[in-house]
Structures are given as structure tokens and as C-alpha cells.
Design an enzyme around this catalytic site. Structure first.
Site, PDB file in Angstrom:
ATOM      1  N   ASP A 117       0.804  -1.182  -0.063  1.00  0.00           N
ATOM      2  CA  ASP A 117       0.083  -0.104  -0.134  1.00  0.00           C
ATOM      3  C   ASP A 117       0.737   1.142  -0.078  1.00  0.00           C
ATOM      4  OD1 ASP A 117      -2.548  -1.047  -0.001  1.00  0.00           O
ATOM      5  OD2 ASP A 117      -2.513  -1.602   2.098  1.00  0.00           O
ATOM      6  N   ASP A 179      -6.372  -4.527  -6.487  1.00  0.00           N
ATOM      7  CA  ASP A 179      -6.074  -3.047  -5.597  1.00  0.00           C
ATOM      8  C   ASP A 179      -4.507  -2.870  -5.830  1.00  0.00           C
ATOM      9  OD1 ASP A 179      -7.618  -4.848  -4.270  1.00  0.00           O
ATOM     10  OD2 ASP A 179      -7.793  -3.672  -2.429  1.00  0.00           O
TER      11      ASP A 179
HETATM   12  N1  GLY Z   1      -7.502  -2.672   0.094  1.00  0.00           N
HETATM   13  C1  GLY Z   1      -8.037  -1.707  -0.648  1.00  0.00           C
HETATM   14  C2  GLY Z   1      -9.408  -1.715  -0.811  1.00  0.00           C
HETATM   15  O1  GLY Z   1     -10.237  -2.102   0.458  1.00  0.00           O
HETATM   16  O2  GLY Z   1     -10.161  -1.360  -1.686  1.00  0.00           O
END
Ligand code: GLY
Length: 405
Positions: A117, A179
Site C-alpha cells: 500500500d 487493488d
Molecule cells: N484494499 C483496498 C480496498 O479496500 O479497496
């Protein structure tokens, strides 16, 4: 008899009128919505106590932000909101706050990297800061962040490891989630700013392997791809935040649209563009009648399932960029219109938080299977909503969006 006929006529006219109203696309006043976001940002700023606690969510029975520390995966969105609010308003007080909330995040790199992230955390904050100020400090930190993110790359698999913690916890030896595409923007940027072709190749490989393993033949998306670490083979596709392994988690689809559009911008690879387009078509075709997705397109509880405004906001921003890359005017219009309709619907009383809390938007769903952030206000919904409004405003004003150079 005459009375009965008149009543039937009136009832018919009322029905015709209400069904026409339902089918009318909502009107969107972009300037008004940008002003709304800027004002609400100021209200949030006035209510915050210090830069070490960062807004993340507001539950339905609350009015103020629940906050997190800098190591939370969402920590970059609030500084990102501040940069966009400054860009929309030119307000110097917001600029000062954007700098403060961005700089506090440099501490993110003081600990060993433990998830993918970093892109969300540092590109939304320092990336936007660098885009708007050209500050060399921000440039240098972004390069360090990219190098740190690259340590999670597994050359056997050809992707970045998304969640180191899930190796043991879920027995997912190497895992990559949809993601994660968004974090590639940091690697692409770094490859043009001193870190060279190695990071570019990693980002391209990650996008290609994700295309093979996270996208189904019908262009719906899987959340998590699990791989073997020894020979790198793909083991299985599963969900973590969606309804089921074979369902279509709404925000995952939005990350895919946004991510592959960005990958096309950075590489010129037509396959990425076609993928973004097909993901977008599936998303648009499956939207429910009111135009905002439920949290998962396949939840059997629909229409009694929670919505996800954040999925709509991410998709709207991605669709606006996608529309720019279409060669034919009809396609440009199609994706721009779809994005505008998403934003218009989010800009109605049903989705705006108004005076009820400090966020911009209600009705997002973070992690339904976990029972967390269901039907809540979530900071990344606000971030992508404001980003999309700014993108649309620039399109209307014939100004090109300045990506981070
Ligand atoms: N992990 C990123 C989301 O919850 O979209």
C-alpha cells in the site's frame, strides 16, 4: 364514470411523470460540488487536533472522523484530499495543511515495508504534493518509496507481494490483489525519475500477470491471486473483501478500470487499454437501476445489500481518464457520460453527507465479510470523488490533467 376516467387520467399522468423523473439522468453542477468539497474539507480541518491522527471513516451513527496513524493503509488519502481541495480553491491555508499532513507521512518509510500500500499512502500524498509544488524533498521521498515497494517484487511470479501477513495467516505463499495495480503508478513514476528500467519492467510484468490471473474470461475480476513462491505458478484465485471467490467485488472492478487505464497511459500497451475498456463495460452494464453499485455485484441479498459509493467514485475517475484515450468520439462520450452519471448520482442528497457528518459522501463499504466499514463514510471515497470532479472540471475547461511528471 366521468370522475373515474378523470382519476385514471390523473393517476396515469402522475405515473408517467414519476417514471420519467426516475429515468432522467441527474444534473451535475461541477463547480457547486467542488465548492461543497472545499467547504467540507475546511470543516474537517477545524475539527482535527493534530497531524499524527488522520481521518479514515465515519460510521452511520457518528458525525466526526475516526482517525488512524500514519502506518494505516489509508493514511495518504486525507493529505490527498487536501491537495485536491487546494487545487480546486487555491486556498493557502489548505495548502499549508496539505504540506503538514503530507510531511508527517515520511515516517512511513522508517519501518520495514510490510504491504503493497506504499503507493496509496505516498503517491496520493507526496505524489500530489510534488505535482502541485515541484518540491525536491517530495521527489526524493517518492524515489525511496518506490525502491521500498520494489523489495516486495517476486521475479519468479512477476508481481509484487500485496500482503506479507497473509502468507502465514491464510497460507497464501505469494499473493497479489487487484487493488495493487494502483500502486504501480509509483513504480512507473520512479522509473522516469532516476530509478530506470528495472522498476518499469516490474510494473509491466505485474500488470501482465495480474491480467492473466485476476481477470476472468468475462472481464469480471477476482480479488486475490495466490502463487507458489518456489516456481511462481498460479495456485488459485480467491476473495478477501468480496462476497465469494467467484463473485464480482465492486471496488475490485473499479481498481481494475482505474489501474489498467493508468498502465496504458504509462506504457502505451494497447492490451492494457482494451482490458480497461472491457472491465469498464462490465461495470457499467451491471450497475443497478439507481446507478450506484452494491458492494458486490453478486450479493444474493441485493436489493437489500449495502452500496459502495467508493467503488462508484474510483470508477468515475478511471472512466474519465479512459474516455480520453478512446479514438472515436462515440466511445469518448460513452465513458465520459458513464462517469458523469456516477458523479451526478453521488452528488444527490441520497449520497452526500451534507450536514450529517464531516465527510463528502455516505454509503461506502470497506470490508463487508469482516463486518467493518459497512454503509459508512470512508476517506478514499472522498478522495476519488474529489479527484473525479477535478478531472471533469478540467475536461470542461479544456485543460489537460497534469499527471505527476
Ligand atoms: N484494499 C483496498 C480496498 O479496500 O479497496
Amino acid at each position: 364514470m366521468i370522475y373515474r376516467s378523470i382519476l385514471i387520467c390523473i393517476a396515469f399522468a402522475m405515473f408517467a411523470c414519476s417514471s420519467t423523473t426516475e429515468q432522467q439522468p441527474e444534473k451535475l453542477d461541477v463547480d457547486k460540488m467542488l465548492a461543497y468539497c472545499v467547504e467540507k474539507t475546511k470543516v474537517s480541518l477545524n475539527g482535527l487536533s493534530g497531524t499524527d491522527s488522520i481521518p479514515r471513516n465515519i460510521y452511520p451513527d457518528q458525525t466526526k472522523w475516526n482517525k488512524v496513524g500514519i502506518h494505516d493503509w489509508t493514511s495518504g488519502f486525507w493529505p490527498g484530499v487536501l491537495w485536491y481541495a487546494y487545487e480546486a480553491s487555491g486556498d493557502k491555508d489548505i495548502l499549508e495543511q496539505a504540506k503538514k499532513y503530507t510531511e508527517v507521512l515520511s515516517g512511513v518509510l522508517d519501518v520495514p515495508v510490510d504491504n503493497h500500500d506504499l503507493g496509496f499512502m505516498l503517491y496520493c500524498s507526496f505524489g500530489n504534493g510534488y505535482r502541485l509544488t515541484n518540491d525536491a524533498k517530495y521527489h526524493d521521498l517518492l524515489l525511496l518509496a518506490a525502491d521500498s515497494l520494489a523489495t516486495l517484487y517476486n521475479p519468479k511470479v512477476g508481481t509484487i507481494l500485496s500482503w506479507p501477513v497473509m502468507r502465514k495467516k491464510m497460507n497464501w505463499p505469494h499473493n497479489t490483489i487487484i487493488d495493487n495495480l494502483i500502486n504501480l503508478e509509483l513504480l512507473f513514476w520512479a522509473s522516469k525519475n532516476g530509478d530506470g528500467s528495472e522498476l518499469f519492467d516490474m510494473a509491466v510484468s505485474h500488470a501482465e500477470v495480474s491480467m492473466e490471473t485476476l481477470i476472468r474470461p468475462d472481464y469480471s475480476t477476482v480479488h486475490v491471486a495466490v502463487f507458489d513462491t518456489v516456481d511462481g505458478h498460479f495456485i488459485k484465485g480467491v476473495t478477501h473483501q468480496g462476497y465469494a471467490d467467484d463473485s464480482q467485488w465492486a471496488r475490485g472492478q473499479s481498481w481494475g478500470i482505474y489501474g489498467y487505464t493508468m498502465c496504458y497511459r504509462e506504457t502505451g500497451n494497447e492490451q492494457f487499454l482494451q482490458t480497461a475498456r472491457k472491465l469498464a463495460d462490465v461495470f457499467i452494464n451491471r450497475l443497478p437501476e439507481d446507478g450506484i453499485p452494491y458492494w458486490d455485484f453478486d450479493d444474493p441479498n441485493i436489493p437489500n445489500a449495502p452500496k459502495d459509493a467508493s467503488a462508484a467514485a474510483v470508477a468515475a475517475s478511471g472512466l474519465l481518464e479512459l474516455s480520453e484515450y478512446m479514438k472515436h468520439d462515440a466511445d469518448k462520450l460513452k465513458y465520459k457520460k458513464a462517469a458523469t452519471q456516477l458523479l451526478a448520482k453521488l452528488s444527490t442528497d441520497q449520497y452526500l453527507s451534507g450536514d450529517s457528518n464531516r465527510s463528502f459522501l455516505l454509503h461506502s463499504t470497506g470490508h463487508k465479510p469482516n463486518g467493518t466499514e459497512i454503509d459508512a463514510s470512508i476517506i478514499y471515497a472522498d478522495y476519488y470523488f474529489l479527484e473525479a470532479l477535478l478531472r471533469l472540471k478540467k475536461t470542461q475547461d479544456n485543460v489537460k490533467w497534469a499527471y505527476v511528471k
